[in-house]
Design an enzyme around this catalytic site. Structure first.
Site, PDB file in Angstrom:
ATOM      1  N   TYR A  41      42.982  51.774 -98.260  1.00 50.34           N
ATOM      2  CA  TYR A  41      44.150  52.071 -97.429  1.00 50.34           C
ATOM      3  C   TYR A  41      45.363  52.178 -98.329  1.00 50.34           C
ATOM      4  CZ  TYR A  41      47.828  51.509 -93.892  1.00 50.34           C
ATOM      5  OH  TYR A  41      48.931  51.685 -93.082  1.00 50.34           O
ATOM      6  N   ASP A  92      46.852  51.391-106.633  1.00 51.29           N
ATOM      7  CA  ASP A  92      47.597  50.865-105.493  1.00 51.29           C
ATOM      8  C   ASP A  92      47.419  49.349-105.508  1.00 51.29           C
ATOM      9  OD1 ASP A  92      48.594  49.953-103.145  1.00 51.29           O
ATOM     10  OD2 ASP A  92      47.632  51.463-101.871  1.00 51.29           O
ATOM     11  N   LYS A 108      54.232  44.164-100.559  1.00 48.48           N
ATOM     12  CA  LYS A 108      53.862  42.811-100.118  1.00 48.48           C
ATOM     13  C   LYS A 108      54.502  41.698-100.975  1.00 48.48           C
ATOM     14  CE  LYS A 108      50.244  44.521 -97.230  1.00 48.48           C
ATOM     15  NZ  LYS A 108      49.315  45.628 -97.375  1.00 48.48           N
TER      16      LYS A 108
HETATM   17  C1  LIG Z   1      49.591  47.148 -96.952  1.00 52.10           C
HETATM   18  C2  LIG Z   1      49.144  48.192 -97.892  1.00 52.10           C
HETATM   19  C3  LIG Z   1      49.859  49.398 -98.058  1.00 52.10           C
HETATM   20  C4  LIG Z   1      51.004  49.780 -97.163  1.00 52.10           C
HETATM   21  O1  LIG Z   1      52.085  48.908 -97.280  1.00 52.10           O
HETATM   22  P1  LIG Z   1      53.152  48.835 -96.060  1.00 52.10           P
HETATM   23  O2  LIG Z   1      54.208  47.935 -96.589  1.00 52.10           O
HETATM   24  O3  LIG Z   1      52.384  48.293 -94.901  1.00 52.10           O
HETATM   25  O4  LIG Z   1      53.626  50.210 -95.807  1.00 52.10           O
HETATM   26  C5  LIG Z   1      49.472  50.252 -99.051  1.00 52.10           C
HETATM   27  N1  LIG Z   1      48.430  49.984 -99.840  1.00 52.10           N
HETATM   28  C6  LIG Z   1      47.703  48.850 -99.714  1.00 52.10           C
HETATM   29  C7  LIG Z   1      46.569  48.580-100.647  1.00 52.10           C
HETATM   30  C8  LIG Z   1      48.021  47.935 -98.708  1.00 52.10           C
HETATM   31  O5  LIG Z   1      47.275  46.852 -98.543  1.00 52.10           O
END
Ligand SMILES: *Cc1c(COP(=O)(O)O)cnc(C)c1O
Length: 460
Positions: free
Chosen positions: A145, A233, A261
């Site tokens: 994701y 990511d 995060k």
């Molecule tokens: C949570 C998440 C995102 C998106 O971050 P948001 O602050 O919710 O937009 C992107 N990549 C990964 C791996 C994530 O866990």
């Protein structure tokens, strides 16, 4: 069953004015059934809901909260900053300090630009990669994701996977025409049209799926051969697996990093970074446009900086060791609980089920698979595990015992620095009870009913 009247009342009001009653779909409890608890406050490892129930919290804002809720030092820093103004539209020293803290800790990451969410970070990193290479195609892995921008909403994990959307309505075919989705843990062949490969160095949105040996190094080599950029990511793994995140953990250095995060200390922040020469394509110096009114927000940067400065490698290693031991005990307790029940292990499709608790650093997942299933290495494996339908029973069994896990089988658990050994011990005891109850329950959902309930998006 704990009192839930006030949460139910809030949810009823929420549904009138907020679509589905929530501002992010996974919070709706659709994939576990029932309605969400509304949080009134948190402290350390705990939250208290609107009915006053105390919950040991393994959600921790899906990993945004590394030190636990309302850490006094973070709160003090935010209050102090708020007193001086919350946003100016001019640069601040706080942005520089957070950017320096990130670059100091992540070898190879020379510059970062701050944004306000992980979604913005990945979306912008992709734009940089396309701008830097002059190519359009991007490669992503099924079950990873990367936020909810159009081009990345193909084969997503987390909420997208939970809702059973292979894609999303409202995303025109053209937006994903250049997105190639391939299986995790297999190094794809890349051609000269590929601008970048984006990957979670440890997949954490299809349950917890570590990279197999050689996968990340193989991606690095494939990108180098094709002249494509490698994007890690690290919105979850960054400053979570250790001070240098997934790149430090794996020893593989990408061209671009995405963070989120943890680096906001519980406030909205994201960042994308890389070598100076790569980020040089960004406006104002270069042709790739990217901007944000609240980017580098003074409250968010001070909160993030305070968190990064509060932890060091020793503390990360200690937490990882503790969580490693805890995860093994948790798997043991769940499987013991199954065995202790008169009926024996739950059955799905005529096969006994076993509990697994994969762990990487201080991250762990809880998943239920038919006994004898091989290691889960990709999204097919993760969806097969989710289809046992047992996660929902585990989730409710734990919540009724005062322990909050994320309301979906594709989410993982985020123990914080505030989780004590006593918290872990209690989780083990409650998990054994909950598992015995899961095994004893007569009508275990079959794979097909669980899937149907997941797919229609309205389990209640
Ligand atoms: C949570 C998440 C995102 C998106 O971050 P948001 O602050 O919710 O937009 C992107 N990549 C990964 C791996 C994530 O866990």
């Amino acid at each position: 069953m704990p009192e839930r009247r006030r949460s139910e009342a809030w949810f009823e009001r929420a549904e009138r004015v907020i679509p589905g009653g929530v501002n992010s779909p996974v919070r709706s409890f659709r994939s576990v059934g029932g309605h969400p608890y509304f949080v009134e406050r948190g402290a350390g490892a705990y939250v208290w809901d609107a009915d006053g129930n105390q919950l040991l919290d393994f959600v921790q804002s899906y990993g945004a909260s590394l030190l636990g809720h309302a850490d006094p030092v973070v709160v003090g820093a935010v209050i102090d900053a708020a007193g001086r103004g919350t946003t100016y539209g001019a640069p601040t020293g706080g942005e520089v300090l957070l950017a320096e803290a990130i670059c100091d800790r992540v070898p190879g990451c020379e510059q970062v630009r701050l944004v306000s969410s992980g979604t913005e970070a990945t979306m912008s990193a992709i734009r940089v990669a396309r701008g830097a290479t002059g190519r359009s195609r991007i490669v992503k892995f099924a079950g990873c994701y990367h936020g909810h921008s159009d081009g990345l909403l193909a084969g997503g994990g987390s909420g997208v996977a939970t809702l059973g959307l292979a894609d999303s309505a409202g995303v025109p075919p053209g937006s994903v025409a250049d997105t190639l989705v391939v299986p995790y843990n297999v190094v794809p062949d890349l051609d000269a049209e590929v601008a970048c490969v984006i990957v979670e160095p440890v997949a954490a949105n299809m349950g917890l799926v570590p990279p197999v040996d050689g996968f990340l190094a193989g991606l690095r080599a494939a990108c180098d051969r094709a002249g494509a950029l490698l994007i890690f990511d690290e919105v979850i793994t960054g400053f979570r697996l250790g001070p240098s995140g997934g790149s430090g953990w794996s020893g593989v250095t990408p061209d671009l990093w995405c963070f989120g995060k943890v680096i906001g200390g519980g406030l909205p922040v994201g960042a994308f970074g890389g070598r100076r020469e790569v980020l040089g394509v960004l406006a104002p110096g270069g042709p790739v446009y990217q901007a944000g009114t609240l980017s580098g927000n003074p409250l968010a940067t001070v909160a993030g900086l305070t968190v990064l400065e509060a932890v060091d490698r020793t503390r990360y290693d200690e937490l990882s060791d503790r969580v490693g031991t805890f995860a093994r005990r948790l798997a043991g307790a769940l499987n013991d609980g199954f065995e202790q029940s008169a009926g024996g292990r739950p059955q799905v499709g005529g096969k006994a089920v076993e509990a697994r608790v994969p762990v990487v650093g201080p991250l762990f997942g809880v998943t239920f698979v038919p006994s004898g299933t091989g290691p889960i290495v990709d999204f097919d494996g993760a969806t097969a595990a989710a289809a046992t339908g047992l996660y929902a029973r585990f989730f409710w069994g734990m919540l009724e015992r005062g322990i909050a896990f994320a309301p979906g089988p594709y989410e993982i658990a985020f123990p914080s620095f505030a989780h004590s050994e006593a918290d872990f011990d209690r989780t083990i005891d409650m998990a054994r009870d909950a598992a015995a109850e899961m095994a004893a329950a007569s009508a275990v959902p079959t794979a097909s009913t669980a899937l149907a309930a997941d797919g229609d998006g309205d389990t209640r």
